[in-house]
Design a protein around this motif. Structure first.
Motif, PDB file in Angstrom:
ATOM      1  N   ARG A  31       0.844  -1.200   0.000  1.00 48.84           N
ATOM      2  CA  ARG A  31       0.000   0.000   0.000  1.00 48.84           C
ATOM      3  C   ARG A  31       0.884   1.257   0.000  1.00 48.84           C
ATOM      4  NH1 ARG A  31      -4.749  -0.894   4.559  1.00 48.84           N
ATOM      5  NH2 ARG A  31      -5.902  -2.542   3.457  1.00 48.84           N
ATOM      6  N   PRO A  32       0.487   2.286  -0.760  1.00 49.09           N
ATOM      7  CA  PRO A  32       1.247   3.544  -0.690  1.00 49.09           C
ATOM      8  C   PRO A  32       0.995   4.249   0.644  1.00 49.09           C
ATOM      9  CG  PRO A  32      -0.676   3.795  -2.097  1.00 49.09           C
ATOM     10  CD  PRO A  32      -0.601   2.333  -1.750  1.00 49.09           C
ATOM     11  N   VAL A  33       2.022   4.848   1.191  1.00 50.70           N
ATOM     12  CA  VAL A  33       1.909   5.603   2.441  1.00 50.70           C
ATOM     13  C   VAL A  33       2.036   7.078   2.104  1.00 50.70           C
ATOM     14  CG1 VAL A  33       2.875   6.009   4.736  1.00 50.70           C
ATOM     15  CG2 VAL A  33       2.881   3.695   3.768  1.00 50.70           C
ATOM     16  N   ARG A  34       0.977   7.816   2.378  1.00 53.40           N
ATOM     17  CA  ARG A  34       0.965   9.252   2.069  1.00 53.40           C
ATOM     18  C   ARG A  34       1.701  10.063   3.133  1.00 53.40           C
ATOM     19  NH1 ARG A  34      -2.076  13.604   3.277  1.00 53.40           N
ATOM     20  NH2 ARG A  34      -3.332  12.379   4.717  1.00 53.40           N
ATOM     21  N   TRP A  35       1.596   9.619   4.389  1.00 56.49           N
ATOM     22  CA  TRP A  35       2.228  10.365   5.480  1.00 56.49           C
ATOM     23  C   TRP A  35       2.316   9.479   6.703  1.00 56.49           C
ATOM     24  CZ3 TRP A  35       4.854  14.263   4.085  1.00 56.49           C
ATOM     25  CH2 TRP A  35       5.383  15.156   5.014  1.00 56.49           C
ATOM     26  N   VAL A  36       3.262   9.779   7.594  1.00 56.44           N
ATOM     27  CA  VAL A  36       3.411   9.051   8.849  1.00 56.44           C
ATOM     28  C   VAL A  36       3.289  10.052   9.986  1.00 56.44           C
ATOM     29  CG1 VAL A  36       4.913   7.612  10.265  1.00 56.44           C
ATOM     30  CG2 VAL A  36       4.926   7.343   7.774  1.00 56.44           C
ATOM     31  N   HIS A  37       2.388   9.771  10.910  1.00 57.77           N
ATOM     32  CA  HIS A  37       2.321  10.652  12.079  1.00 57.77           C
ATOM     33  C   HIS A  37       1.843   9.864  13.282  1.00 57.77           C
ATOM     34  CE1 HIS A  37      -2.118  11.198  12.208  1.00 57.77           C
ATOM     35  NE2 HIS A  37      -2.041  11.075  10.912  1.00 57.77           N
ATOM     36  N   SER A  38       1.999  10.457  14.461  1.00 56.48           N
ATOM     37  CA  SER A  38       1.628   9.789  15.704  1.00 56.48           C
ATOM     38  C   SER A  38       0.438  10.491  16.331  1.00 56.48           C
ATOM     39  CB  SER A  38       2.809   9.778  16.677  1.00 56.48           C
ATOM     40  OG  SER A  38       3.189  11.091  17.014  1.00 56.48           O
ATOM     41  N   SER A  39      -0.353   9.743  17.059  1.00 62.68           N
ATOM     42  CA  SER A  39      -1.504  10.316  17.746  1.00 62.68           C
ATOM     43  C   SER A  39      -1.922   9.386  18.875  1.00 62.68           C
ATOM     44  CB  SER A  39      -2.669  10.512  16.776  1.00 62.68           C
ATOM     45  OG  SER A  39      -3.833  10.948  17.471  1.00 62.68           O
ATOM     46  N   GLU A  40      -2.282   9.988  20.003  1.00 66.52           N
ATOM     47  CA  GLU A  40      -2.825   9.228  21.127  1.00 66.52           C
ATOM     48  C   GLU A  40      -4.312   9.527  21.299  1.00 66.52           C
ATOM     49  OE1 GLU A  40      -0.818   7.061  22.047  1.00 66.52           O
ATOM     50  OE2 GLU A  40       0.891   8.009  21.043  1.00 66.52           O
ATOM     51  N   VAL A  41      -4.924  10.109  20.277  1.00 63.06           N
ATOM     52  CA  VAL A  41      -6.365  10.368  20.298  1.00 63.06           C
ATOM     53  C   VAL A  41      -7.062   9.176  19.671  1.00 63.06           C
ATOM     54  CG1 VAL A  41      -8.213  11.892  19.524  1.00 63.06           C
ATOM     55  CG2 VAL A  41      -5.989  12.855  20.150  1.00 63.06           C
ATOM     56  N   TYR A  42      -7.897   8.508  20.431  1.00 64.49           N
ATOM     57  CA  TYR A  42      -8.485   7.258  19.955  1.00 64.49           C
ATOM     58  C   TYR A  42      -9.910   7.441  19.439  1.00 64.49           C
ATOM     59  CZ  TYR A  42      -4.336   5.180  21.818  1.00 64.49           C
ATOM     60  OH  TYR A  42      -3.013   4.863  22.044  1.00 64.49           O
ATOM     61  N   GLU A  43     -10.329   8.703  19.317  1.00 58.99           N
ATOM     62  CA  GLU A  43     -11.621   8.982  18.694  1.00 58.99           C
ATOM     63  C   GLU A  43     -11.412   9.944  17.522  1.00 58.99           C
ATOM     64  OE1 GLU A  43     -11.168   9.728  22.052  1.00 58.99           O
ATOM     65  OE2 GLU A  43     -11.864   7.759  22.713  1.00 58.99           O
ATOM     66  N   GLY A  44     -10.200   9.951  16.955  1.00 62.68           N
ATOM     67  CA  GLY A  44      -9.870  10.945  15.943  1.00 62.68           C
ATOM     68  C   GLY A  44      -9.759  10.428  14.530  1.00 62.68           C
TER      69      GLY A  44
END
Length: 430
Positions: A31-44
């Motif tokens: 799969r192509p990856v458009r961007w990598v980022h981190s998040s601890e929001v589990y309703e986002g």
């Protein structure tokens, strides 16, 4: 060239250092990856656009119920994310079985990261690689070829559709790393197609970072001054360009912005302010004569009033400005029409220089006594105290408007010939 895939992301050193284990989605590694980022929001999940590899430390999953965990995975899959990577062994002792099961049902690549590696290290390496692949694979023909710095400056100046992680990754790819508290200042130069002037100015600043590139109409630069540097960053940049630029060059300096506050739009703002100021410097008559022996170095703050009065162009505002001039300066204009004098220019120079007789007389190349006589006549003709603080704004606006609509247009400085406007629209890079 195709986009970077999840398989290629997993091969990056910082990702490998986290010891990733693929628990689900084995058939979706390409799969192509458009961007990598981190998040601890589990309703986002609704804030995701699709194609992201999402990193999380799993803390929010630890106390969640089985259905909440399953719903989290379903929502990510429905948004089309490229994969989910969860750090296990610290906040989350082990990957919950229902998370693995739901990821397998949805064919969502699920990674367990068994060693702690700062997510910023992973995102920086991955997003740099994504940006580099994207830039090298673009089919659009650009006059600057594979110059990634020029491409970034062009996108910022054109306020193309960008996001902050992309801008930071592209800047890092170009070797531009504004430190904590850094102040950014945009600069636009006309009269040269070389970046050497910018490089000389940067050396004089000492410790400054820079993005710079030559374009068909001007040279554009974004300077980064350390946050610990004392003094006014705009003044500092102006001063070094007065030393570094050759005679005949026009240099316009934007305002200073924080590298960390306001995001890439602030980066764009200072570049656009520099270019707008350059255009004004080349097309509107100067408030004060420029030295014929050196460069003209001005700033967005110095031409702030001109910029506000000419929004939409001089011609579009001419009637309104002429009415303002007549209402405020009518008696003075009538006197000048009948008597050779330079009273309107004298008044503007006096107001622009804090009503300082010494500086005004020096700039006009007249004696102080002659200046006092002119100021007395101006006050008498207008029947006003021109030093009244309540009148300063109105009088300065009117004198500036008179210069814009009444005096012949041309390059700033009486010794400079009219010149061709710089190219104001960069070709889009994407």
């Amino acid at each position: 060239m195709p986009a970077l895939t999840l398989r290629e992301i997993l091969a990056l050193d910082p990702v490998r250092a986290a010891e990733p284990e693929l628990l689900a989605g084995h058939t979706a590694l390409d799969r192509p990856v458009r961007w990598v980022h981190s998040s601890e929001v589990y309703e986002g999940a609704n804030f995701l656009d699709g194609g992201e590899l999402l990193l999380t430390n799993g803390f929010g999953l630890m106390d969640a119920g089985e259905e909440v965990r399953r719903r989290y995975v379903r929502e990510l899959a429905s948004r089309g994310v490229a994969g989910l990577a969860v750090e296990v062994g610290r906040s989350l002792p082990a990957m919950p079985a229902e998370v693995v099961d739901e990821a397998r049902r949805r064919e969502l690549p699920l990674l367990a990261l068994h060693r702690v590696v700062p997510f910023v290290r992973i995102t920086e390496a991955a997003n740099r690689a994504i940006v580099a692949r994207g830039l090298s694979g673009r089919s659009v023909v650009r006059p600057w070829g594979d110059d990634h710095t020029a491409a970034l400056l062009a996108d910022l100046a054109d306020r193309a559709a960008l996001n902050q992680p992309e801008v930071e990754a592209r800047a890092a790819l170009a070797g531009f790393h504004p430190g904590p508290g850094a102040r950014l200042v945009g600069v636009s130069l006309h009269g040269t197609r070389e970046v050497g002037t910018v490089d000389r100015a940067v050396r004089l600043l000492g410790g400054a970072g820079v993005l710079r590139a030559a374009f068909p109409g001007d040279v554009l630069a974004l300077l980064s001054l350390p946050g610990a540097r004392p003094g006014d960053p705009v003044k500092a940049v102006q001063e070094v360009f007065r030393k570094a630029a050759d005679p005949g060059l026009t240099v316009a300096v934007g305002h200073a912005v924080s590298a960390s506050q306001g995001g890439w739009l602030r980066w764009s703002d200072t570049l656009r302010a520099a270019r707008t100021t350059l255009e004004l410097a080349l097309t509107v008559p100067a408030a004060e004569p420029a030295s014929p022996d050196g460069p003209l170095v001005t700033s967005s703050r110095a031409l702030a009033l001109e910029r506000e009065l000419t929004r939409g162009g001089v011609d579009a505002n001419r009637e309104r400005l002429a009415a303002l001039v007549q209402h405020t300066l009518g008696p003075l204009l009538a006197w000048e029409a009948a008597h050779p004098s330079d009273l309107v220019r004298t008044l503007e120079t006096h107001l622009r220089n804090g009503c300082s007789p010494t500086r005004t007389a020096a700039l006009l190349h007249i004696g102080r006594q002659s200046l006092y006589q002119r100021l007395d006549r101006i006050g008498s003709l207008l029947d006003l105290d021109i030093n009244d603080p309540e009148l300063l704004g109105e009088l300065l606006t009117a004198t500036c408007a008179h210069r814009l609509v009444e005096r012949p247009s041309g390059a700033r400085g009486t010794a400079r010939p009219a010149t061709t406007l710089p190219q104001t629209n960069y070709p889009r890079t994407a």
